[in-house]
Scaffold this motif. Structure first.
Motif, PDB file in Angstrom:
ATOM      1  N   GLU A  16      39.204  80.032  36.151  1.00 51.97           N
ATOM      2  CA  GLU A  16      39.044  81.416  36.581  1.00 51.97           C
ATOM      3  C   GLU A  16      39.870  82.325  35.682  1.00 51.97           C
ATOM      4  O   GLU A  16      41.076  82.155  35.573  1.00 51.97           O
ATOM      5  CB  GLU A  16      39.514  81.593  38.028  1.00 51.97           C
ATOM      6  CG  GLU A  16      38.630  80.963  39.079  1.00 51.97           C
ATOM      7  CD  GLU A  16      39.230  81.091  40.476  1.00 51.97           C
ATOM      8  OE1 GLU A  16      40.206  81.859  40.628  1.00 51.97           O
ATOM      9  OE2 GLU A  16      38.756  80.415  41.395  1.00 51.97           O
TER      10      GLU A  16
ATOM     11  N   LEU B  51      34.260  82.964  36.383  1.00 47.13           N
ATOM     12  CA  LEU B  51      34.405  81.531  36.616  1.00 47.13           C
ATOM     13  C   LEU B  51      33.694  80.799  35.481  1.00 47.13           C
ATOM     14  O   LEU B  51      32.463  80.760  35.422  1.00 47.13           O
ATOM     15  CB  LEU B  51      33.797  81.139  37.962  1.00 47.13           C
ATOM     16  CG  LEU B  51      33.790  79.645  38.304  1.00 47.13           C
ATOM     17  CD1 LEU B  51      35.219  79.088  38.342  1.00 47.13           C
ATOM     18  CD2 LEU B  51      33.099  79.401  39.632  1.00 47.13           C
TER      19      LEU B  51
ATOM     20  N   LYS C  92      32.420  77.691  33.880  1.00 49.99           N
ATOM     21  CA  LYS C  92      32.050  76.324  34.250  1.00 49.99           C
ATOM     22  C   LYS C  92      31.225  75.725  33.117  1.00 49.99           C
ATOM     23  O   LYS C  92      30.247  76.314  32.660  1.00 49.99           O
ATOM     24  CB  LYS C  92      31.254  76.297  35.557  1.00 49.99           C
ATOM     25  CG  LYS C  92      32.036  76.785  36.772  1.00 49.99           C
ATOM     26  CD  LYS C  92      31.399  76.350  38.077  1.00 49.99           C
ATOM     27  CE  LYS C  92      31.626  74.877  38.340  1.00 49.99           C
ATOM     28  NZ  LYS C  92      31.153  74.461  39.689  1.00 49.99           N
TER      29      LYS C  92
ATOM     30  N   PRO D  33      38.756  75.681  40.839  1.00 55.95           N
ATOM     31  CA  PRO D  33      38.419  77.108  40.806  1.00 55.95           C
ATOM     32  C   PRO D  33      36.994  77.350  41.308  1.00 55.95           C
ATOM     33  O   PRO D  33      36.068  76.626  40.939  1.00 55.95           O
ATOM     34  CB  PRO D  33      38.542  77.470  39.317  1.00 55.95           C
ATOM     35  CG  PRO D  33      39.464  76.428  38.755  1.00 55.95           C
ATOM     36  CD  PRO D  33      39.166  75.179  39.511  1.00 55.95           C
TER      37      PRO D  33
ATOM     38  N   LYS E  70      29.958  83.309  37.565  1.00 63.51           N
ATOM     39  CA  LYS E  70      29.830  82.039  36.866  1.00 63.51           C
ATOM     40  C   LYS E  70      29.225  82.246  35.478  1.00 63.51           C
ATOM     41  O   LYS E  70      28.165  82.856  35.328  1.00 63.51           O
ATOM     42  CB  LYS E  70      28.967  81.064  37.672  1.00 63.51           C
ATOM     43  CG  LYS E  70      28.971  79.634  37.140  1.00 63.51           C
ATOM     44  CD  LYS E  70      28.067  78.737  37.957  1.00 63.51           C
ATOM     45  CE  LYS E  70      28.528  78.622  39.406  1.00 63.51           C
ATOM     46  NZ  LYS E  70      27.709  77.649  40.160  1.00 63.51           N
TER      47      LYS E  70
END
Length: 299
Positions: free
Chosen positions: A119, A128, A130, A255, A260
């Motif tokens: 994060e 975020l 990912k 997180p 995202k």
């Protein structure tokens, strides 16, 4: 030479023995201290280099930004790396107002699922990130030493330099200065005036097979043992404390908040923000008084 080779073999055997002993179950918390250096000679104002006194003042103000402490909580398959909060010393800011608007969160990794999450807060907006774990191609080197009670072995890798918001701002600032110089000179020799910056860097890691967990500080890992020391071009990360298999439960944070995005998407967002801020503050001298100069470690 023979003695050194025998010692390396002995240390490796000790590590392999320890690896077998720990292979059933392992968890722990590791403390790292990091130190980053900055080449202030690359920064100038209106073509004028900083005085030594000015460099010293900036380095003192940025000490909390350049020297930090982190903890790595890990099990065999998962890890979470985060910065430890500390009180700021009066007069030692975190790198100016930009530093207050851009914070990087802890890094989560799952070796078993090959997943990565972090994060980051950029001026009030949380992202975020990912993606998959960005494993390096390590070359194991026949070189060893001791870090505390642990025998460690050397590994090296090369990667593309990943620039953060501040390094991108610095790069854009230098490019803008170069463009101004080129505008006032003969454009026929422009190609000779732009200095090429390095695009790759060498990573040196020291890992111990005595702790058979493929983790390490920040985003690094993927070696046959925990990384206790790591050196990049301008940053050193050194383990100062290891607590293995504590009785209390190891907390691995995952997180979950923020918009995202993938690594590549986030890089583009950072680059756009750097461009926006460079244009906004880089034009301070043209608007008068150099209004933007004090916002990045200035007066």
């Amino acid at each position: 030479m023979i003695i050194k080779y025998v010692r390396s073999i002995a240390m490796l055997l000790i590590g392999l023995f320890a690896m077998t002993a720990y292979s059933q179950e392992i968890k722990g918390v590791v403390t790292y201290k990091t130190k980053t250096s900055i080449d202030l000679s690359r920064f100038s104002r209106d073509g004028q280099q900083m005085t030594e006194q000015r460099k010293k003042q900036i380095m003192e103000r940025m000490k909390n930004f350049l020297e930090k402490e982190y903890t790595l909580s890990f099990t065999k398959d998962e890890s979470f790396y985060k910065e430890e909060a500390r009180l700021e010393t009066p007069g030692q800011g975190g790198g100016g107002r930009f530093g207050g608007g851009f914070t990087q969160g802890g890094i989560y990794k799952s070796v078993s699922n090959n997943t990565y999450a972090q994060e980051n807060n950029m001026f009030g907006k949380v992202f975020l990130i990912k993606d998959t774990i960005n494993n390096l191609t390590w070359e194991l080197v026949k070189e060893s030493k001791m870090i505390g009670q642990y025998p460690v072995f050397k590994a090296v890798a090369t990667r593309d330099i990943e620039q953060n918001l501040f390094s991108r701002l610095g790069r854009r600032g230098r490019n803008n200065q170069q463009e101004k110089k080129n505008d006032s000179l003969d454009t026929a020799s422009t190609e000779d005036k732009v200095a090429e910056e390095p695009k790759t860097e060498t990573i040196t890691a020291w890992y111990t097979p005595m702790i058979p967990a493929s983790h390490g500080p920040a985003e690094f890992g993927g070696l046959p043992g925990l990384i206790l020391e790591l050196n990049t071009g301008n940053t050193t990360m050194l383990c100062t404390k290891v607590v293995l298999n504590p009785q209390e439960e190891i907390a691995i944070e995952v997180p979950e908040k923020g918009k995202k995005v993938t690594r590549e998407e986030y890089r583009k967002i950072v680059d756009e923000k750097a461009k926006e801020m460079s244009e906004r503050f880089g034009g301070g001298n043209r608007r008068g008084n150099g209004r933007g100069r004090g916002r990045f470690g200035g007066n």
